[in-house]
Motif scaffolding. Structure first.
Motif, mmCIF file in Angstrom:
data_model
loop_
_atom_site.group_PDB
_atom_site.id
_atom_site.type_symbol
_atom_site.label_atom_id
_atom_site.label_comp_id
_atom_site.label_asym_id
_atom_site.label_seq_id
_atom_site.Cartn_x
_atom_site.Cartn_y
_atom_site.Cartn_z
ATOM 1 N N LEU A 386 0.584 -1.322 -0.155
ATOM 2 C CA LEU A 386 0.120 -0.014 -0.088
ATOM 3 C C LEU A 386 0.742 0.932 0.166
ATOM 4 O O LEU A 386 0.663 2.317 -1.215
ATOM 5 N N ASP A 387 1.901 1.348 0.809
ATOM 6 C CA ASP A 387 2.901 2.924 0.653
ATOM 7 C C ASP A 387 3.609 2.506 -0.892
ATOM 8 O O ASP A 387 3.685 4.017 -0.965
ATOM 9 N N GLY A 388 4.128 0.944 -1.384
ATOM 10 C CA GLY A 388 5.117 1.626 -3.100
ATOM 11 C C GLY A 388 3.504 1.900 -3.529
ATOM 12 O O GLY A 388 4.068 2.450 -4.544
ATOM 13 N N VAL A 389 2.452 1.780 -3.127
ATOM 14 C CA VAL A 389 1.663 2.165 -4.811
ATOM 15 C C VAL A 389 1.339 3.670 -4.096
ATOM 16 O O VAL A 389 1.009 4.065 -4.999
ATOM 17 N N LEU A 394 5.080 1.140 -6.412
ATOM 18 C CA LEU A 394 3.903 -0.291 -6.845
ATOM 19 C C LEU A 394 3.575 0.183 -7.875
ATOM 20 O O LEU A 394 2.586 1.365 -8.077
ATOM 21 N N ILE A 395 2.544 -1.016 -8.865
ATOM 22 C CA ILE A 395 1.189 -1.031 -8.708
ATOM 23 C C ILE A 395 -0.007 -1.836 -8.156
ATOM 24 O O ILE A 395 0.839 -2.776 -7.519
ATOM 25 N N ASN A 396 -1.300 -1.681 -8.574
ATOM 26 C CA ASN A 396 -2.191 -2.800 -7.372
ATOM 27 C C ASN A 396 -3.137 -3.895 -8.792
ATOM 28 O O ASN A 396 -2.255 -2.914 -9.901
ATOM 29 N N PRO A 397 -3.255 -4.766 -8.117
ATOM 30 C CA PRO A 397 -3.917 -5.438 -9.430
ATOM 31 C C PRO A 397 -5.231 -4.940 -10.167
ATOM 32 O O PRO A 397 -5.753 -4.354 -9.348
ATOM 33 N N ARG A 583 5.460 -4.062 -9.708
ATOM 34 C CA ARG A 583 6.704 -3.590 -10.564
ATOM 35 C C ARG A 583 6.257 -2.408 -11.730
ATOM 36 O O ARG A 583 5.197 -2.791 -12.029
ATOM 37 N N LYS A 584 7.035 -1.593 -11.451
ATOM 38 C CA LYS A 584 6.140 -0.497 -12.792
ATOM 39 C C LYS A 584 7.806 -0.822 -14.417
ATOM 40 O O LYS A 584 8.540 -1.345 -13.237
ATOM 41 N N HIS A 585 7.085 -0.392 -15.186
ATOM 42 C CA HIS A 585 7.900 -1.192 -16.346
ATOM 43 C C HIS A 585 7.504 -0.078 -17.545
ATOM 44 O O HIS A 585 6.860 0.137 -17.905
#
Length: 845
Positions: A386-389, A394-397, A583-585
């Protein structure tokens, strides 16, 4: 008594000799064990010890171990078997101080402690350290003040930097810095990674020697670990570090990361490749399994060989008897895990032998937190998915919940009921549940449907348009083989002549070179690359079908789809699997055609799909009670008793030969509040606040200034939980910015719940309508759309403010068509109203 003392003596002698200490000279090597003055040994049979060495007429016997120059080195305080070795602690300290020795060993032959007088408390050991090991350990001169005060900057472990380039001094602005990073493939520490180091430094200052970093998959635990390693080595608080992993592929992955980030200063080796000269390296990477085999860790290493031991995927690498490897070594201990313990509030200690995977996992995670000195369940540092999003890393599904008629019945309380005749010709019924899919219940039609649904709805690669890189998780190796075949057959129909059975690949332990397959998939060369566009170097194979090989620690940022073709009952497995896609890309990285690249805009991964065919997400979000003590039902089936007194007939396996159709298909984007498993932090803060009498009294009195001041001073940023407003906002399961007062009002029941962003927008729009009373009824939807978009989108506000209306053509939230639908008199009125009356900060996350 005499027997216990004699037995202790024999054991201590053997332990000393096994560790390489010598009572007598061996060739040119002098004896390095000396007894307390007044006691002599003249013969190799050690008769001088007598039966009762504690009451020897020649005095209490201490062993003085000497270094290579013959100087006093270690005091060994020996006690009889019936006494606690720690009873001799103060006497040993006095003797060691008199002999100018830094180290003490306390032993009764069965229980042994190694004590570094300059560092802390006696540490339980299972073997005596060797002379060479302690001599190496002695080179570490603990300087905690230096370790605590060391500044860890962004480029503390920057990768592949140009020789002699003073990066921090040369960057004129962020754009130049970003360009330099891109050109040199640099990775710098992110703010949250530096906060993890700071938290560790605070813990050391508080006297801690064990630490746990709980960081979501994709947040760079290995890079953070590299910074910790450098911190200890650079400040001379460690001479050598052991990095433990639980799988071979993670061994090489960690070695490569440390080699890139720390190669200029320190040598990193994989133990299995450097068995003879690992002592010449500062960082040793190995699998815990390799050390466990035949107890190699005891045979090949001394307890003092490593000053810092790091356990990657700590919840796995210290499971079972692997903990023995971890605890064998003296020194600081750091655990890294992506699995939170937020849901482990209760554990039924009265049923320690339960085999339910969830209960076993609870025990494992509880042990993990205890092992790393976090008995209260709070890690040294936590950075969740949640912090990363929320922070944009980061991204959630997007969860695709798809259920067929067959799986709907398997998932139901009644299960899938099969009528059959037993051996006696009697009519019988057998019920199958989701746990038995592809184990005892087989349905080719269902597998076909899974694959067809997956291919039809999967995210496509934004550059080539082919099915995005995907991982599918099967029930078993046999199931994986079956799914791989189905997918390849379907690919031949969907993409004639493109793949020749290279579309899907089985990646399981029984497949030759399966490990290399996972590496090639990450590097975009599994069975070739650039199948649709020659200049686009993405993997020809689009789907890896696995069981468990690619769940933990597997890094493949360009994954676009994950398929759960099996039921999951383990919170750890669920977290790890969904973490593969977070992970982002930027997909332009694989495009090597300059003209083509310049013709399109940056194509970045903004979402990934999680296909769930067995209601796993629903299970963890709605049905799984994380606080419940499990009460396992009695097993029914062959061999159990029934009310009729006879043996129950059972089908060993059942193959469903009928058809299957999609029963439901629901696509849901996981919002900023994340999943339940990511939100438990907030509830702990609720408990802490409600139990504080000072806060409760001030709230009741309406003294909000006092409440907020008290919470900021006495509750926030304390070592146990590290609560703060940012973390609470992220954990509060609401899609907008909350104030501390609003949070406290909700906790004390003054408001029933937090209103969503859209609810607040509806309220604000209703105020606008009440004020201006628009008469254009047909335009109300357009006005509301404009109002909400302007209030929540900074990009739209800039477009309207600067009158750059042509940019609306590419605006994803509010288009040119939407703007034209707004009556002209409101196009400026609504922005002015919002700027004057609507607090925009409440709509930010």
């Amino acid at each position: 008594m005499a027997n216990k003392e004699a037995t202790a003596r024999i054991k201590i002698n053997k332990l000393l000799e096994a560790a390489g200490w010598r009572f007598f000279a061996v060739g040119k090597l002098p004896a390095n064990i000396q007894l307390e003055p007044g006691v002599t040994i003249k013969t190799p049979d050690l008769d001088a010890f007598g039966e009762n060495f504690e009451k020897s007429s020649k005095g209490f016997i201490d062993f003085l171990l000497l270094n290579e120059k013959g100087f006093p080195f270690i005091v060994l305080e020996a006690k009889s078997e019936d006494k606690n070795p720690l009873d001799g602690k103060e006497q040993a300290r006095k003797y060691a101080t008199a002999q100018n020795c830094r180290f003490v060993i306390l032993s009764n032959g069965n229980l042994h402690y190694f004590w570094d007088l300059e560092r802390g408390n006696p540490y339980l050991i299972t073997n005596f350290p060797s002379p060479a090991s302690v001599m190496g350990y002695q080179k570490t001169a603990p300087d905690l003040e230096r370790l605590i005060e060391e500044t860890v900057c962004d480029d503390y472990v920057a990768l592949t930097q140009r020789p002699g380039y003073a990066a921090e001094a040369a960057w004129k602005n962020e754009a130049e810095r970003d360009g330099f990073i891109a050109a040199n493939s640099l990775r710098f520490l992110r703010p949250y990674q530096k906060k993890a180091i700071t938290a560790l430094q605070r813990a050391i200052k508080a006297g801690k020697e064990r630490f746990l970093f709980e960081m979501a998959t994709g947040t760079g635990k290995t890079l953070t670990a590299a910074a910790v390693i450098k911190l200890f080595l650079r400040t001379d608080n460690a001479q050598r570090v052991l990095f433990l992993v639980d799988r071979l592929e993670l061994e090489e992955q960690a070695w490569k990361a440390f080699k890139k980030g720390l190669a200029n200063d320190y040598k990193t080796v994989i133990y299995k490749d450097n068995r003879d000269d690992w002592r010449h390296a500062e960082i040793v990477v190995t699998t815990v399994q390799s050390l466990l085999f035949n107890n190699k860790y005891q045979q090949l290493f001394s307890p003092t060989d490593f000053d810092l031991v790091i356990s990657d995927e700590a919840h796995r690498s210290i499971g079972g008897n692997a903990r023995a490897v971890f605890d064998y070594f003296i020194g600081y201990k750091l655990g890294l895990t992506a699995t939170p313990r937020d849901y482990l509030k209760k554990f039924d200690k009265t049923k320690p032998n339960t085999k339910d995977p969830r209960e076993l996992e609870r025990r494992l995670l509880l042990d993990t937190y205890r092992t790393f000195g976090c008995e209260d369940g709070q890690p040294t540092y936590r950075y969740s998915l949640l912090d990363g999003v929320k922070d944009g890393y980061l991204i959630n599904p997007t969860v695709v919940d798809a259920r067929s008629e067959v799986t709907t019945q398997l998932l139901s309380e009644d299960g899938f009921v099969v009528d059959f005749k037993d051996d006696q010709g009697e009519d019988q019924k057998e019920t199958f549940s989701q746990r038995e899919f592809e184990k005892r219940f087989f349905s080719d039609a269902t597998n076909q449907l899974f694959c067809k649904t997956f291919l039809e709805h999967a995210h496509r690669d934004p550059i080539s348009g082919e099915v995005g890189k995907s991982i599918i998780f099967a029930v078993s190796q046999h199931h994986a083989a079956k799914l791989t075949q189905i997918l390849n057959l379907m690919a031949d129909v969907m993409f004639p002549g493109k793949y020749q059975s290279d579309f899907a690949v089985q990646v399981t332990s029984q497949i030759t070179d399966a490990q290399q397959f996972t590496i090639n998939f990450t590097n975009n060369k599994l069975l070739g690359s650039g199948n649709f566009l020659p200049a686009y170097k993405t993997s020809k194979a689009r789907i890896c079908v696995t069981v468990g090989m690619m769940t933990t620690g597997y890094d493949c940022p360009d994954l676009l789809n994950l398929g759960l073709f099996r039921p999951i009952f383990s919170p750890t497995d669920f977290i790890q699997i969904k973490g593969r896609g977070t992970r982002k890309h930027n997909f332009l990285e694989e495009l090597h055609d300059k003209d083509h690249k310049e013709s399109i805009e940056d194509v970045c991964k903004t979402s990934y799909k999680l296909f769930d065919f067995f209601a796993n997400c629903e299970y963890f979000e709605e049905e799984f009670n994380y606080d419940e003590i499990l009460k396992l039902p009695k097993l029914k089936g062959k061999g159990s008793e029934d009310t009729g007194g006879g043996e129950i007939s059972e089908i060993e396996s059942y193959e469903h030969l009928g058809g299957d159709i999609v029963d439901s298909l629901k696509v849901e984007q996981i919002t900023a509040e994340g999943m339940k498993i990511d939100r438990m932090f907030y509830e702990k803060f609720e408990d802490a606040v409600l139990e504080d009498a000072t806060i409760a009294a001030a709230v009741e009195a309406g003294q909000w200034d006092k409440v907020i001041d008290y919470v900021n001073r006495e509750v926030f940023d304390k070592p146990a939980e590290y609560y703060n407003l940012d973390k609470l906002r992220k954990a509060a399961a609401v899609d907008r910015r909350l104030g501390l007062r609003e949070i406290l009002e909700k906790i004390f029941g003054m408001i029933p719940r937090f209103k969503s962003k859209d609810e607040l927008l509806e309220e604000e729009f209703s105020k606008f309508v009440a004020d201006y009373k628009p008469q254009e009824a047909e335009a109300m939807p357009a006005l509301k759309n404009y109002f909400k978009a302007y209030a929540t989108s900074e990009a739209l506000r800039n477009i309207i403010e600067n009158e750059e209306y042509t940019d609306l053509a590419t605006n994803p939230f509010f288009s040119t068509r939407d703007f034209k639908a707004v009556p002209k008199q409101y196009r400026a009125l609504i922005p002015n109203y919002i700027k004057d009356y609507v607090p925009l900060n409440q709509f930010t996350a």
